[in-house]
Design a protein around this motif. Structure first.
Motif, short mmCIF file in Angstrom:
data_model
loop_
_atom_site.label_atom_id
_atom_site.label_comp_id
_atom_site.label_asym_id
_atom_site.label_seq_id
_atom_site.Cartn_x
_atom_site.Cartn_y
_atom_site.Cartn_z
N ILE A 77 0.83 -1.20 0.00
CA ILE A 77 0.00 0.00 0.00
C ILE A 77 0.87 1.25 0.00
O ILE A 77 0.63 2.21 -0.75
N ARG A 78 1.89 1.26 0.84
CA ARG A 78 2.80 2.40 0.87
C ARG A 78 3.57 2.55 -0.44
O ARG A 78 3.84 3.67 -0.90
N GLY A 79 3.92 1.41 -1.04
CA GLY A 79 4.68 1.46 -2.27
C GLY A 79 3.96 2.18 -3.39
O GLY A 79 4.59 2.88 -4.18
N VAL A 80 2.65 2.04 -3.46
CA VAL A 80 1.88 2.72 -4.50
C VAL A 80 2.09 4.23 -4.43
O VAL A 80 2.37 4.89 -5.44
N GLU A 81 1.99 4.79 -3.24
CA GLU A 81 2.16 6.23 -3.09
C GLU A 81 3.61 6.65 -3.27
O GLU A 81 3.90 7.68 -3.88
N ASN A 82 4.54 5.85 -2.77
CA ASN A 82 5.95 6.19 -2.94
C ASN A 82 6.34 6.25 -4.41
O ASN A 82 7.04 7.17 -4.85
N LEU A 83 5.88 5.29 -5.19
CA LEU A 83 6.19 5.28 -6.62
C LEU A 83 5.53 6.44 -7.34
O LEU A 83 6.10 7.02 -8.28
N ARG A 84 4.33 6.80 -6.92
CA ARG A 84 3.65 7.95 -7.52
C ARG A 84 4.45 9.22 -7.28
O ARG A 84 4.63 10.05 -8.18
N ARG A 85 4.96 9.39 -6.07
CA ARG A 85 5.75 10.57 -5.75
C ARG A 85 7.02 10.62 -6.59
O ARG A 85 7.45 11.69 -7.06
N MET A 86 7.65 9.47 -6.78
CA MET A 86 8.87 9.42 -7.58
C MET A 86 8.60 9.89 -9.00
O MET A 86 9.33 10.74 -9.54
N LEU A 87 7.56 9.34 -9.60
CA LEU A 87 7.24 9.70 -10.98
C LEU A 87 6.86 11.17 -11.09
O LEU A 87 7.30 11.87 -12.02
#
Length: 404
Positions: free
Chosen positions: A92-102
């Motif tokens: 769940i956290r990974g989804v938001e972390n990857l969004r921030r990166m992009l």
């Protein structure tokens, strides 16, 4: 035109940085997720091409975060505890972390340790267009001896077990291998210089990885942990906060890469925020900061090939570029480190550059980073595989791309 026929798009702005130099007035002709050519609108915007004009903006290659994680958030503290949390919590956290990166302009990321196969699954889901994020190059769990920094989920030591661990990661589909040859800033009982592995163990890891066409990166800060890694064929040293003259000379001679990760160390929302109440960790933070500040000129003068990573400071890749410029690098040198050098480090000449045949991964900046490097925070758009993945209001979309 048939629905599946190639569609040409010409993307234009005031200037373009292609990974090598600044080009005034040039744009990109894009087709099927690749750059067809780079040049002026008059030369490339052929009849039928869709023209996207960003006016006074500047186009740069997509940033390459050459050292990060999908699930960790340093500002929350206890990074080792985070990485052994349940898979659902991490995902769940990974989804938001990857969004921030992009959203920050990172279009490719080298993932340096995950559990539960999370990095493999996200890599493939992003490629299929099921979730938003950068292209991922993944390693699975890092290799550290029992009790060592990075071994929270279990350690591996000895030539035989290490060779087997490399085999298992390669057969799972790893893009590279990550090991820990020193302790880390964010752990209490570990040295930043003493080597976790013997030269024989490191050599066995490197040889085993080479059998599968994989390179090995080593978390290492200084001392024997760096020297043994370099002497036994490690491709890159990650962090390198305590590199001494001997370490630097050995790396320069061997052509070993350095991946700088200054955001997690210097930004106030990094380790400083997450582990502020742990005296042993904060003592390491102060030690590493002081050494880096005093040593950075020597590193720059050495000419060691260098790429940049945020080490899980998702959305703050621009700080890595800003830090370099504030410490003596030119904007051009910083941009090269954050783009083309990242592609070279991971071994893909089509990443981090904008030239014919390259992936059409690029960032449109509202301001000129050559005049003010903080322009890298002012993102108007991000394209991945030739499609707009981030719009000016920060909205992020998943983009399917053939292959990785």
């Amino acid at each position: 035109m048939a629905p599946d026929a190639p569609v040409d798009v010409f993307v234009h702005a005031r200037a373009l940085f292609d990974g090598f130099s600044r080009r005034e007035g040039d744009g990109l002709l894009v087709r099927d997720g690749r750059v067809v050519d780079v040049g002026t609108r008059g030369n490339l915007a052929a009849a039928g091409a869709t023209v996207v004009d960003f006016g006074d903006a500047v186009i740069v290659p997509g940033f390459v975060d050459a050292h990060t994680h999908v699930t960790i958030r340093p500002g929350e503290g206890d990074q080792h505890g985070q990485i052994v949390k349940p898979a659902v919590w991490q995902t769940i956290r990974g989804v938001e972390n990857l969004r921030r990166m992009l959203a920050s302009g990172v279009t490719t990321a080298k993932i340096m340790t995950e559990e539960h196969d999370i990095d493999f699954e996200f890599r493939d889901a992003i490629a299929r267009g099921e979730t938003a994020g950068p292209r991922l190059r993944v390693a699975g769990p890092g290799l550290s001896p029992p009790g060592g920094h990075g071994s929270a989920a279990g350690g591996v030591a000895g030539v035989g077990p290490l060779r087997e661990a490399v085999r298992a990661r390669a057969e799972r589909g790893a893009d590279h291998i990550k090991i820990f040859t020193t302790g880390g800033v964010s752990s209490v009982n570990s040295s930043l210089a003493e080597s976790n592995y013997s030269g024989e163990e490191i050599a066995a890891i490197v040889r085993s990885a080479a059998e599968y066409g994989l390179k090995v990166s080593s978390h290492a800060h200084g001392g024997p942990g760096v020297d043994l890694a370099v002497a036994n064929g490690i491709h890159s040293i990650e962090h390198g906060a305590l590199l001494d003259e001997g370490n630097i000379a050995a790396m320069a001679t061997a052509g070993t890469w350095l991946t700088f990760t200054q955001t997690i160390l210097f930004h106030p929302s990094g380790i400083e925020q997450g582990d502020a109440q742990v005296p042993a960790i904060m003592a390491k933070v102060r030690e590493a900061r002081a050494y880096v500040e005093g040593n950075v000129g020597r590193v720059r003068a050495s000419g060691i090939p260098m790429a940049l990573g945020t080490d899980s400071m998702h959305g703050l890749f621009g700080y890595e570029l800003q830090w370099l410029v504030e410490h003596g690098w030119s904007p051009l040198e910083a941009l090269v480190a954050g783009t083309r050098h990242g592609g070279e480090l991971i071994g893909d000449p089509d990443i981090g550059v904008l030239r014919p045949g390259a992936h059409a991964d690029f960032v449109v900046l509202r301001r000129d980073p050559f005049a003010d490097i903080t322009a890298v925070f002012d993102v108007e758009a991000v394209y991945r595989a030739g499609r707009r993945a981030v719009s000016g209001d920060g909205a992020v979309s998943a983009v399917a791309a053939a292959g990785r």
